[in-house]
Design an enzyme around this catalytic site. Structure first.
Site, PDB file in Angstrom:
ATOM      1  N   TRP A 197      27.477 -32.000  43.233  1.00  0.00           N
ATOM      2  CA  TRP A 197      27.920 -32.361  42.076  1.00  0.00           C
ATOM      3  C   TRP A 197      26.631 -32.952  41.146  1.00  0.00           C
ATOM      4  O   TRP A 197      25.906 -33.379  41.719  1.00  0.00           O
ATOM      5  CB  TRP A 197      28.816 -33.763  42.445  1.00  0.00           C
ATOM      6  CG  TRP A 197      29.193 -34.457  41.060  1.00  0.00           C
ATOM      7  CD1 TRP A 197      29.905 -34.129  40.260  1.00  0.00           C
ATOM      8  CD2 TRP A 197      28.586 -35.536  40.712  1.00  0.00           C
ATOM      9  NE1 TRP A 197      30.259 -35.051  39.129  1.00  0.00           N
ATOM     10  CE2 TRP A 197      29.037 -35.939  39.565  1.00  0.00           C
ATOM     11  CE3 TRP A 197      27.668 -36.514  41.086  1.00  0.00           C
ATOM     12  CZ2 TRP A 197      28.849 -37.389  38.767  1.00  0.00           C
ATOM     13  CZ3 TRP A 197      27.121 -37.460  40.588  1.00  0.00           C
ATOM     14  CH2 TRP A 197      28.028 -37.891  39.104  1.00  0.00           C
ATOM     15  N   ASP A 365      40.554 -38.468  30.915  1.00  0.00           N
ATOM     16  CA  ASP A 365      41.004 -39.290  31.895  1.00  0.00           C
ATOM     17  C   ASP A 365      41.524 -40.712  31.660  1.00  0.00           C
ATOM     18  O   ASP A 365      40.770 -41.323  30.689  1.00  0.00           O
ATOM     19  CB  ASP A 365      40.159 -39.429  33.297  1.00  0.00           C
ATOM     20  CG  ASP A 365      40.954 -39.660  34.422  1.00  0.00           C
ATOM     21  OD1 ASP A 365      42.181 -39.979  34.339  1.00  0.00           O
ATOM     22  OD2 ASP A 365      40.332 -39.355  35.636  1.00  0.00           O
ATOM     23  N   ARG A 441      38.179 -38.599  46.173  1.00  0.00           N
ATOM     24  CA  ARG A 441      38.201 -39.236  45.122  1.00  0.00           C
ATOM     25  C   ARG A 441      39.592 -39.837  45.185  1.00  0.00           C
ATOM     26  O   ARG A 441      40.240 -39.928  44.237  1.00  0.00           O
ATOM     27  CB  ARG A 441      37.928 -38.513  44.069  1.00  0.00           C
ATOM     28  CG  ARG A 441      37.534 -39.183  42.646  1.00  0.00           C
ATOM     29  CD  ARG A 441      37.797 -38.621  41.381  1.00  0.00           C
ATOM     30  NE  ARG A 441      37.075 -39.384  40.140  1.00  0.00           N
ATOM     31  CZ  ARG A 441      37.326 -39.128  39.037  1.00  0.00           C
ATOM     32  NH1 ARG A 441      38.345 -38.296  38.603  1.00  0.00           N
ATOM     33  NH2 ARG A 441      36.682 -39.693  37.909  1.00  0.00           N
ATOM     34  N   TRP A 475      40.966 -29.130  31.747  1.00  0.00           N
ATOM     35  CA  TRP A 475      41.576 -28.927  32.934  1.00  0.00           C
ATOM     36  C   TRP A 475      40.690 -29.266  34.224  1.00  0.00           C
ATOM     37  O   TRP A 475      39.819 -28.430  34.585  1.00  0.00           O
ATOM     38  CB  TRP A 475      42.063 -27.362  33.133  1.00  0.00           C
ATOM     39  CG  TRP A 475      43.201 -27.048  34.427  1.00  0.00           C
ATOM     40  CD1 TRP A 475      42.516 -26.823  35.494  1.00  0.00           C
ATOM     41  CD2 TRP A 475      44.258 -26.712  34.237  1.00  0.00           C
ATOM     42  NE1 TRP A 475      43.729 -26.630  36.378  1.00  0.00           N
ATOM     43  CE2 TRP A 475      44.501 -26.556  35.785  1.00  0.00           C
ATOM     44  CE3 TRP A 475      45.540 -26.503  33.285  1.00  0.00           C
ATOM     45  CZ2 TRP A 475      45.932 -26.039  36.021  1.00  0.00           C
ATOM     46  CZ3 TRP A 475      46.483 -26.022  33.826  1.00  0.00           C
ATOM     47  CH2 TRP A 475      46.860 -25.847  35.210  1.00  0.00           C
ATOM     48  N   ASP A 476      40.728 -30.303  34.829  1.00  0.00           N
ATOM     49  CA  ASP A 476      39.910 -30.932  35.684  1.00  0.00           C
ATOM     50  C   ASP A 476      40.353 -30.695  37.124  1.00  0.00           C
ATOM     51  O   ASP A 476      41.570 -30.475  37.356  1.00  0.00           O
ATOM     52  CB  ASP A 476      39.556 -32.344  35.380  1.00  0.00           C
ATOM     53  CG  ASP A 476      38.301 -32.837  35.838  1.00  0.00           C
ATOM     54  OD1 ASP A 476      37.910 -32.188  36.615  1.00  0.00           O
ATOM     55  OD2 ASP A 476      38.060 -34.023  35.303  1.00  0.00           O
ATOM     56  N   ASP A 546      28.560 -32.591  35.240  1.00  0.00           N
ATOM     57  CA  ASP A 546      28.570 -33.842  34.957  1.00  0.00           C
ATOM     58  C   ASP A 546      27.486 -34.362  34.448  1.00  0.00           C
ATOM     59  O   ASP A 546      27.129 -35.517  34.149  1.00  0.00           O
ATOM     60  CB  ASP A 546      29.449 -34.847  35.856  1.00  0.00           C
ATOM     61  CG  ASP A 546      30.918 -34.716  35.666  1.00  0.00           C
ATOM     62  OD1 ASP A 546      31.421 -34.242  34.821  1.00  0.00           O
ATOM     63  OD2 ASP A 546      31.574 -35.289  36.700  1.00  0.00           O
TER      64      ASP A 546
HETATM   65  C1  DGJ Z   1      35.227 -35.096  36.356  1.00  0.00           C
HETATM   66  C2  DGJ Z   1      34.955 -34.356  34.886  1.00  0.00           C
HETATM   67  O1  DGJ Z   1      33.837 -33.635  35.219  1.00  0.00           O
HETATM   68  C3  DGJ Z   1      34.382 -35.614  33.893  1.00  0.00           C
HETATM   69  O2  DGJ Z   1      33.954 -34.771  32.951  1.00  0.00           O
HETATM   70  C4  DGJ Z   1      35.719 -36.430  33.785  1.00  0.00           C
HETATM   71  O3  DGJ Z   1      36.732 -35.775  32.942  1.00  0.00           O
HETATM   72  C5  DGJ Z   1      36.276 -37.010  34.990  1.00  0.00           C
HETATM   73  N1  DGJ Z   1      36.450 -36.036  35.985  1.00  0.00           N
HETATM   74  C6  DGJ Z   1      37.420 -37.675  34.562  1.00  0.00           C
HETATM   75  O4  DGJ Z   1      37.981 -38.201  35.860  1.00  0.00           O
END
Ligand code: DGJ
Length: 737
Positions: A197, A365, A441, A475-476, A546
């Site tokens: 990550w 989110d 999470r 779309w996460d 991220d």
């Molecule tokens: C993980 C994503 O990579 C972020 O950009 C964001 O959308 C968060 N999730 C929201 O929970």
């Protein structure tokens, strides 16, 4: 279109275009013997080097034959247990309970199209031919179709395999690779992209070891740990020199790319579904399709490799609708407000977005029922009644009335234990009897191998998109899968769940993107945890990471660019100090690190916007004006060392050339650096927009472009300086005369 596939009377097959030749033959025993994969040959059926049959001490000779062991024979689709001890492409259990399969050539066919795979995304056709070879094991009535597609204008060879049970008894598949490539002995290096990550796409280059080296995933997503990409390089390969064999897959789940250097130094590359923890029951009359594996060969080094990939991804993978479409600039609420979003805040940010001239407001989110942090509500896709009392359709309309587009975040594949959905359907998650499901999470994974779950998700998302005012969906997907089991499948199909999940996901994506062809979908999985050609088949762009600190992101983009064209990526100016690593950097460097991504925006709160107002207006204006430039152009890595990165981007019409230079840590008394540009027209004039200076293309390519200098004493007017201090950046723009 000239024939690209030729077959000789004695069954040698050659696939040739201007990029490569790929040649194999049917051996006297009926085995598919690989002969050549490399540069194009004018007489490919006459390849000079055939496999040399020899008696080797201790080698097993194939089924009683003399001087023929599969153990040192380069093959197209090897199986195990009949004199070859290397990792096989096919392995499974037959109705006798043993694992011995022996595949022989049965028939072949050439078609002038690209067959589509059932339930899996596949590369588009066009000017192409496909060779379909059918192999059979007559004893156990297993047929394997090998598909090879060659394109007239693409350097990518597409392969896949289809396993059909033509008998009356069940066959169990354990290894069902998409392709095998047996390459001759050479001094190879391996290049692959690993990470985690916020540190995705790190490149590692190692000498190929003896034995087996694998990049794979058992996490349910293709994952950031290893992107599904691996290249075998001639030792010493650089950006513009060296033989490269590179591979990827059109797949988003558990994959494996395995390289094995055998006892005679030959190298086997297998690409496909990870055989670890995979098991597929193939009932009589049924066929199992593998995902497509893509192969590139070039002797032009990493730059040529990337150009071939970039071109292919754009032409044959990502949705056509967005191919040359400039992407909207945007303001995303995530790092501006995290979960603390409500109607008023979003409308206030929308006003800011309008002021600084961005095109779209993205509500990330936090918008749905009860979602105030990451402990609850995933699965309940209705607007939070307290914070969004008028609902999403009305909010979308009001945002659009301000002249903006509107985008929204979903994480459809997940559910929190604290949610109405989980209460109603605890059996809808991936789980196994008697074990407490592990959380990631605070959330659980919905079982997308189930049809009812896929139907439910479609209806939930459809309910929101059908208002007609949603222009974009992020779309996460924010966890890896554990306790992978399904309440919907019998005990002896539990190891099919991971693959069935991906098939369910593709079904959902296909339905949604078909119903909403104009909605721009962005793929995200905590950043780049599922960045692959499977997802890009449905979504034209993705959130690579991220990590929004520019120094961190430079490495990530550099790594991703080996395979992915940057018009499949998005980037934004995030806060400083950066929320992931605490680094302080300028707005300029934060913007320029993502300058060649197609989708560019900001994620800043109102105070940050106010503080950097003019600069943000200027960069968003630049992003908007250059939006059309950043799709379909050519990206080149010019310099990358521990302290500097220099990239060139040439627009599709070749009229504009951008060069971005980043200097990480400053130091006194540095050397003067230059970058040699690439791909320009030697005789053309290139005018540097900032000062009107003109350079010939050949001078910029041969003599180079002096890089700006970092110094605390900015005294000489003949020197081009950058910002003083650390994390400096500079953007050159040239216009061709
Ligand atoms: C993980 C994503 O990579 C972020 O950009 C964001 O959308 C968060 N999730 C929201 O929970």
């Amino acid at each position: 279109m000239p024939d690209m596939i030729t077959v000789s009377d004695d069954l040698t097959f050659a696939l040739t275009n201007r990029f490569f030749s790929y040649v194999f033959r049917v051996s006297p025993e009926g085995i598919l013997e690989h002969l050549h994969y490399g540069g194009p040959l004018c007489e490919p059926l006459d390849v000079a080097v055939h496999h040399i049959r020899t008696q080797r001490s201790v080698a097993s000779t194939f089924q009683g034959g003399h001087y023929f062991s599969l153990g040192d024979t380069p093959q197209e689709f090897p199986s195990f247990g009949t004199s070859d001890y290397r990792f096989p492409a096919l392995h499974g259990r037959n109705s006798d309970g043993n694992t011995i399969f022996s595949l022989r050539h049965k028939s072949h066919e050439i078609v002038t199209r690209k067959p589509r795979l059932k339930r899996l995304p596949s590369a588009r056709g066009g000017s192409c031919e496909t060779l379909i070879i059918t192999l059979e094991d007559p004893l156990h009535k297993l047929e394997v179709e090998l598909l090879y597609t060659i394109y007239a204008e693409q350097g990518v060879l597409v392969r896949a395999a289809k396993f059909s049970n033509c008998g009356e008894k069940e066959i169990q598949l354990q290894h069902a690779f998409s392709s095998a490539l047996d390459l001759p002995q050479d001094d190879y290096e391996i290049l692959h992209l690993h990470g985690t990550w916020a540190r995705e796409f790190n490149e590692e280059r190692i000498d190929m070891p003896k034995g087996r080296f694998v990049v794979d995933s058992a996490r349910g997503t293709s994952s950031a740990a290893h992107n599904p990409f691996l290249a075998l390089l001639q030792k010493g390969t650089t950006e513009d020199f060296g033989r490269v064999y590179a591979t990827t897959l059109i797949y988003s789940g558990n994959f494996a790319l395995s390289v094995e250097r055998g006892e005679f130094e030959d190298v086997r590359l297998l690409a496909g579904i990870n055989p670890f923890n995979f098991h597929w029951r193939l009932k009589p009359g049924k066929t199992f399709c593998t995902p497509e594996a893509l192969h590139v060969f070039t002797d032009g080094g990493l730059r040529a490799m990337s150009h071939i990939w970039h071109d292919f991804v754009r032409e044959k993978i990502t949705p056509k609708r967005f191919k040359d479409t400039p992407r909207p600039t945007y303001l995303n609420t995530w790092e501006a407000a995290y979960f603390d979003v409500d109607e008023d805040k979003v409308l206030a940010l929308a006003d800011k977005a309008t002021d600084i001239g961005v095109d779209m407001l993205v509500l990330d989110d936090g918008w749905f029922e009860g979602r105030r942090d990451d402990t609850s509500s995933l699965g309940d896709w209705v607007a939070d009644a307290a914070r969004f009392p008028s609902g999403i359709p009305s909010l979308a309309r009001r945002v659009k009335e301000k002249g903006l587009k509107f985008g929204i975040w979903f994480e459809p594949e997940m559910v929190n234990p604290k949610s109405a959905l989980f209460e109603a359907h605890p059996e809808w998650i991936l789980h196994v009897p008697g074990r407490t499901p592990s959380l990631g999470r605070n959330q659980l994974t919905l079982d997308l191998s189930r049809n009812d779950v896929v139907e439910y998700l479609f209806s939930q998302i459809d309910a929101i998109l059908s208002c007609g005012d949603i222009d974009y969906v992020k779309w996460d997907m924010n966890r890896h899968m554990t306790e992978v089991g399904s309440a919907d499948l019998p005990r002896n199909r539990q190891r099919e769940v991971s693959h069935r999940y991906i098939l369910g996901l593709y079904k959902l994506l296909k339905r949604l993107t078909k119903k909403y062809p104009n909605v721009l979908f962005e793929n995200c999985a905590s950043g780049g945890n599922r960045f692959d050609l499977g997802m890009l088949s449905f979504m034209p762009q993705g959130w690579v990471s991220d990590m929004c600190d520019p120094v961190g992101r430079l490495e990530i983009i550099n790594g991703a660019s080996y395979l992915y064209p940057l018009d499949t990526t998005a980037a934004y100016i995030g806060p400083s100090p950066n929320h992931q690593n605490g680094r302080v950097s300028s707005v300029q460097t934060r913007f320029l690190a993502g300058v060649f991504c197609a989708a560019r925006g900001i994620s800043l709160n109102e105070a940050d916007i106010a503080e950097h107002y003019d600069e943000l207006i200027a960069w968003m204006d630049f992003a908007k004006k250059s939006g059309a430039d950043m799709v379909g152009g050519r990206f080149d890595r010019l310099i990358r060392n521990g302290n500097e990165v220099c990239w060139q981007y040439t627009t599709q019409d070749k009229r504009t050339v951008y060069v971005a230079y980043f200097h990480i840590l400053s130091a006194p008394n540095l050397p003067f650096r230059r970058a040699r540009l690439v791909g320009l027209e030697p005789h053309a004039d290139y005018m540097l927009v900032e000062d009107g200076a003109r350079y010939k293309g050949d001078a910029l390519m041969q003599n180079g472009l002096p890089m700006p200098y970092v110094s605390t004493d900015q005294v000489r007017d003949t020197v081009r300086y950058m910002e003083k201090g650390d994390f400096s950046s500079y953007l050159f723009t040239f216009k061709r005369g």
